[in-house]
Scaffold this motif. Structure first.
Motif, PDB file in Angstrom:
ATOM      1  N   GLU A 325      14.378  13.270  -3.260  1.00 14.66           N
ATOM      2  CA  GLU A 325      12.984  13.001  -2.939  1.00 14.66           C
ATOM      3  C   GLU A 325      12.954  12.217  -1.633  1.00 14.66           C
ATOM      4  O   GLU A 325      13.416  11.074  -1.601  1.00 14.66           O
ATOM      5  N   PRO A 326      12.519  12.803  -0.494  1.00 12.96           N
ATOM      6  CA  PRO A 326      11.974  14.156  -0.342  1.00 12.96           C
ATOM      7  C   PRO A 326      13.075  15.228  -0.396  1.00 12.96           C
ATOM      8  O   PRO A 326      14.250  14.914  -0.213  1.00 12.96           O
ATOM      9  N   GLU A 327      12.639  16.457  -0.644  1.00 15.57           N
ATOM     10  CA  GLU A 327      13.590  17.571  -0.662  1.00 15.57           C
ATOM     11  C   GLU A 327      13.986  17.977   0.761  1.00 15.57           C
ATOM     12  O   GLU A 327      13.219  17.789   1.699  1.00 15.57           O
ATOM     13  N   ILE A 328      15.180  18.560   0.857  1.00 15.03           N
ATOM     14  CA  ILE A 328      15.632  19.116   2.139  1.00 15.03           C
ATOM     15  C   ILE A 328      15.822  20.614   1.925  1.00 15.03           C
ATOM     16  O   ILE A 328      16.653  21.021   1.120  1.00 15.03           O
ATOM     17  N   ALA A 329      15.045  21.435   2.637  1.00 12.13           N
ATOM     18  CA  ALA A 329      15.217  22.886   2.500  1.00 12.13           C
ATOM     19  C   ALA A 329      15.636  23.455   3.846  1.00 12.13           C
ATOM     20  O   ALA A 329      15.134  23.039   4.892  1.00 12.13           O
ATOM     21  N   THR A 330      16.579  24.372   3.802  1.00 10.97           N
ATOM     22  CA  THR A 330      17.101  24.938   5.049  1.00 10.97           C
ATOM     23  C   THR A 330      17.212  26.449   4.927  1.00 10.97           C
ATOM     24  O   THR A 330      17.393  26.989   3.836  1.00 10.97           O
ATOM     25  N   VAL A 331      17.125  27.119   6.074  1.00 12.61           N
ATOM     26  CA  VAL A 331      17.423  28.554   6.110  1.00 12.61           C
ATOM     27  C   VAL A 331      17.894  28.895   7.522  1.00 12.61           C
ATOM     28  O   VAL A 331      17.485  28.260   8.496  1.00 12.61           O
ATOM     29  N   GLY A 332      18.778  29.877   7.592  1.00 14.09           N
ATOM     30  CA  GLY A 332      19.206  30.378   8.901  1.00 14.09           C
ATOM     31  C   GLY A 332      20.186  29.464   9.601  1.00 14.09           C
ATOM     32  O   GLY A 332      20.953  28.756   8.956  1.00 14.09           O
TER      33      GLY A 332
END
Ligand SMILES: Cc1cc2nc3c(=O)[nH]c(=O)nc-3n(C[C@H](O)[C@H](O)[C@H](O)COP(=O)(O)OP(=O)(O)OC[C@H]3O[C@@H](n4cnc5c(N)ncnc54)[C@H](O)[C@@H]3O)c2cc1C
Length: 438
Positions: A325-332
């Motif tokens: 918390e907070p979230e960590i979102a990743t792509v690419g």
């Protein structure tokens, strides 16, 4: 299907599903912690993230009971689906006796194609053997009768960071032991800095550059000895120091299935092992330890075995989230690949502190970051650090998968006010300046 421990595997029964269910409860506590700032008073609660004598407490047996019931229900759903598809399930440990034969209990089964998906096991630290009571791996947490009052988490990778974040929010006093300079050493550095800052601000003790050498029981607690001689005391210790492949005793040698030096099954991009007809998927291959990747590897294996046209596994489009918390979102693409020059990309990072919705909801930690090709403006990756970043990242995932440009994202409507508005704003910042004709 031969399955030793329960349908859905460790993902459903002990790892992914239980941990995310625990985090659902910790998020609710996170909301309560912020409630005073939002003008809501809870009688007797001081709004600080420490165990408070106030009226808000965690009912540990109920919390853990809910987690286990939910995991069992999810497993039952998998069982029902398999039964509906006419799959025979053999509740037993299996092993290969050749490339086309599996021994399960006293039954030997012949098969044209075998898929190995045996997953992984918590890695053990010599001198820190879990006892299931106070020295624990993550699979043993849900049998505790109470919330750990002082939890020492050894290891600050994804699993360690998620549990440290969740238990801190639930009211445990957490000490996180990290062998590196910062937590989450393999993740986006800007994101890791935000999360570590939040951890410390909420009262967590983060011991950087500290390696645990051993963990022992001491009275009603534990004592962790660090390699420089320091000691840390707590009520419980959670070990999150990685995953080992569950490939011992599987008969891989007999079947001609090659493993690497750590025991992970070697596979190519269509999940083939070195033995013709034997495929492998998931954590036992060590490719990328995510449930979504495991499932995709399995599907690819089956499509390939059935002779269908199949696209090899692409890891550069995998979306992933760290549920802190907070979230960590990743792509690419990653910041590291841009910094090293491996990928040429323009970057923009927008702090959420200026986002109107974030202000309304009372949080200021987080950002959105986009990576785009310098000339074409094609979006090649992104990072979102925010509550529910796991949901917000889909817009970036779509852009990466469909090779959308920053112009296209910039022209897409976002709701006002919304966190996703920061994504379109970031895209606008990356747009090429309009060339004016004289
Ligand atoms: C705490 C934690 C949280 C996680 N959270 C997430 C998340 O939020 N999102 C995400 O994408 N991933 C998450 N992961 C990773 C995810 O759980 C794994 O990548 C996923 O479980 C891998 O699936 P699998 O099918 O390879 O193996 P598993 O889920 O480990 O299943 C393997 C199964 O095979 C059985 N088995 C092993 N050997 C044999 C044998 N010889 N005979 C018969 N059966 C056998 C095991 O008992 C087990 O049931 C998390 C992992 C951990 C540790």
């Amino acid at each position: 299907m031969v399955e030793a421990d329960g349908l859905g595997g460790a993902c459903v029964l002990t790892d992914c599903v239980p941990s995310k269910t625990l985090i659902a409860s910790s998020e609710t506590m996170g909301l309560l912690h912020r409630s005073a700032d939002l003008g809501i008073r809870i009688e007797g609660y001081d709004g600080r993230m420490t165990r408070s004598p106030g009226s808000v407490t965690v009912d540990a047996p109920r919390l853990y009971g809910r987690i286990k019931a939910l995991a069992r229900a999810q497993s039952a759903d998998v069982a029902a689906r398999l039964a509906a598809e006419g799959v025979e399930v053999i509740a037993s440990r299996g092993r290969l006796t050749g490339p086309h034969t599996v021994l399960a209990g006293d039954r030997e089964i012949s098969a044209g194609v075998v898929l190995l998906a045996t997953g992984g096991l918590p890695r053990q630290l010599p001198g820190a053997e879990p006892d299931g009571e106070r020295i624990l791996n993550w699979r043993q947490l849900y049998d505790l009768a109470e919330l750990p009052s002082e939890l020492i988490v050894v290891g600050s990778g994804v699993t360690g960071a998620e549990f440290a974040s969740a238990y801190q929010a639930l009211g445990s006093q957490v000490t996180l032991i990290s062998s590196r300079d910062r937590v989450l050493p393999h993740e986006d550095p800007d994101a890791a800095v935000v999360v570590e800052d939040v951890f410390r601000r909420r009262g967590m003790t983060v011991l950087s550059r500290s390696r645990a050498d051993g963990v022992k029981r001491e009275g009603n607690g534990v004592i962790v000895t660090l390699s420089d001689g320091r000691t840390v005391r707590g009520s419980h210790c959670l070990l999150t120091v990685g995953v080992m492949p569950a490939t011992m005793g599987l008969g891989l040698d007999q079947a001609g299935v090659r493993v690497d030096e750590r025991g992970f099954i070697q596979v190519d991009k269509v999940s083939r092992t070195s033995a013709p007809g034997v495929y492998a998927a998931g954590d036992c291959t060590g490719v990328l330890m995510l449930a979504s990747v495991a499932a995709m590897q399995g599907r690819i294996a089956m499509w390939h075995a059935l002779g269908e046209a199949v696209q090899p596994l692409r890891l550069d489009h995998v979306a992933a989230t760290i549920f802190t918390e907070p979230e960590i979102a990743t792509v690419g693409v990653s910041q590291a690949s841009v910094d090293s020059g491996e990928v040429e990309a323009k970057t923009v990072k927008l702090a959420l502190a200026t986002n109107a919705r974030a202000k309304m909801q009372g949080f200021r930690d987080g950002f959105v970051k986009l990576f785009a090709r310098p000339r074409s403006g094609t979006i090649v990756g992104g990072v979102v650090v925010a509550p529910r970043a796991s949901e917000l990242i889909l817009a970036v995932s779509l852009a990466v998968e469909q090779m959308l440009t920053v112009d296209q994202m910039a022209h897409t409507f976002a709701v006002y006010p919304s966190l996703s508005g920061s994504l379109t704003e970031a895209a606008r910042k990356l747009m090429r300046p309009v060339e004016t004709s004289r």
